[in-house]
Scaffold this motif. Structure first.
Motif, short mmCIF file in Angstrom:
data_model
loop_
_atom_site.label_atom_id
_atom_site.label_comp_id
_atom_site.label_asym_id
_atom_site.label_seq_id
_atom_site.Cartn_x
_atom_site.Cartn_y
_atom_site.Cartn_z
N THR A 15 24.52 -4.85 30.33
CA THR A 15 25.20 -6.13 30.20
C THR A 15 26.70 -5.91 30.36
N LEU A 16 27.38 -6.98 30.76
CA LEU A 16 28.83 -6.93 30.93
C LEU A 16 29.43 -8.16 30.27
N ASN A 17 30.47 -7.96 29.47
CA ASN A 17 31.13 -9.01 28.69
C ASN A 17 30.27 -9.39 27.48
N LEU A 18 30.68 -10.44 26.78
CA LEU A 18 29.97 -10.88 25.59
C LEU A 18 29.43 -12.29 25.77
N LEU A 19 28.28 -12.54 25.20
CA LEU A 19 27.69 -13.88 25.23
C LEU A 19 28.20 -14.63 23.99
N THR A 20 29.12 -15.58 24.21
CA THR A 20 29.75 -16.30 23.12
C THR A 20 29.70 -17.81 23.38
N SER A 21 30.32 -18.56 22.49
CA SER A 21 30.39 -20.01 22.66
C SER A 21 31.26 -20.40 23.85
N LYS A 22 32.07 -19.46 24.35
CA LYS A 22 32.93 -19.72 25.51
C LYS A 22 32.19 -19.47 26.83
N THR A 23 31.05 -18.80 26.76
CA THR A 23 30.32 -18.44 27.98
C THR A 23 29.80 -19.69 28.69
N LYS A 24 30.11 -19.79 29.97
CA LYS A 24 29.65 -20.91 30.79
C LYS A 24 28.50 -20.49 31.71
N ASN A 25 28.58 -19.26 32.21
CA ASN A 25 27.60 -18.79 33.19
C ASN A 25 26.96 -17.48 32.75
N VAL A 26 25.65 -17.43 32.83
CA VAL A 26 24.93 -16.18 32.60
C VAL A 26 24.31 -15.76 33.93
N TRP A 27 24.68 -14.56 34.36
CA TRP A 27 24.17 -14.00 35.61
C TRP A 27 23.06 -13.00 35.29
N PHE A 28 21.96 -13.11 36.01
CA PHE A 28 20.87 -12.14 35.93
C PHE A 28 20.78 -11.52 37.31
N VAL A 29 21.25 -10.27 37.46
CA VAL A 29 21.46 -9.69 38.79
C VAL A 29 20.56 -8.47 39.00
N CYS A 30 19.81 -8.48 40.09
CA CYS A 30 18.85 -7.41 40.39
C CYS A 30 19.37 -6.55 41.54
N HIS A 31 19.51 -5.28 41.28
CA HIS A 31 20.06 -4.34 42.26
C HIS A 31 19.08 -4.03 43.38
N GLY A 32 19.56 -3.30 44.38
CA GLY A 32 18.73 -2.89 45.50
C GLY A 32 18.23 -1.46 45.34
N ILE A 33 17.57 -0.94 46.36
CA ILE A 33 17.05 0.43 46.34
C ILE A 33 18.21 1.43 46.24
N GLY A 34 18.03 2.41 45.37
CA GLY A 34 19.03 3.46 45.25
C GLY A 34 20.11 3.19 44.23
N HIS A 35 20.09 2.01 43.60
CA HIS A 35 21.11 1.67 42.61
C HIS A 35 20.62 1.96 41.20
#
Length: 210
Positions: A15-35
């Motif tokens: 995870t990157l950053n903190l999930l707080t009351s200020k959070t507007k966007n939550v990204w769920f990101v899936c890497h590619g092969i070799g990452h």
């Protein structure tokens, strides 16, 4: 004789950053092969840290990267037992979402890069998850998916197809096929083109829709 057993396993995610009351966007990101997720997630470090919380799941299958065999990469799926392995990935993703308990007030942005496209689209299809934005980045949508798999998606949900002009893995013919496939599956589609190779980096992420 090949037999099958079930057992409990564990896996990490980053995870990157903190999930707080200020959070507007939550990204769920899936890497590619070799990452690896802990390195892949760094591409998102220039997004506003107060407004964006990023979750990067980690593919379970690890391998040493040729030719020096020093660095380690990972792979989501292969042609071997794809259906069962897909179920394992979906169960893993579901556990991440349960653990993170994302507030409904946040925009959910799903992104798949390269092979990550195959797992994120299968996850949407099989889990029934809803999203605000889906970014299909330099990857192929699985051929077995149909319009019926995405009937739960709100018409307001936006889908962005991202292609790289100098991509060695996805040529123009494939791009056209993927666009046609996407139009048969989703509504609200936009296409974004970058004059780069098969890659993702912080400067490109900053140009993606938020």
């Amino acid at each position: 004789k090949e037999k099958e057993i079930k057992y409990t396993l564990s896996n990490t995610y980053s995870t990157l950053n903190l999930l707080t009351s200020k959070t507007k966007n939550v990204w769920f990101v899936c890497h590619g092969i070799g990452h690896l997720s802990r390195y892949f997630i760094r591409h998102f470090n220039e997004l506003d840290s107060d407004e964006n919380y990023i979750i990067a799941p980690q593919a379970q299958s690890k391998f040493y990267i040729a030719p020096k065999m020093k660095h380690i990469g990972a792979c989501w799926l292969t042609k071997e037992n794809t259906k069962k392995e897909t179920n394992n990935v979906i169960n893993y993703f579901n556990e991440i979402f349960a653990n993170e308990n994302i507030p409904s007030s946040c925009n959910l942005i799903l992104l798949g890069f390269s092979q990550g496209v195959s797992v994120i689209t299968r996850f949407i299809a099989k889990s029934g998850i809803k999203f605000n934005k889906l970014i299909v980045y330099a990857g192929k949508i699985p051929t077995e998916l149909s319009k019926n798999d995405f009937k739960h998606i709100d018409n307001k949900s936006k889908v962005y197809l991202v292609y790289c002009a100098n991509d060695l893995y996805i040529d123009e013919k494939t791009v056209n096929l993927e666009k046609k496939k996407a139009k048969n599956l989703f509504n609200n589609i936009s296409t974004i083109n970058f004059d780069i190779a098969h890659e993702i980096n912080a400067s490109i992420v900053n140009q993606l829709p938020v």
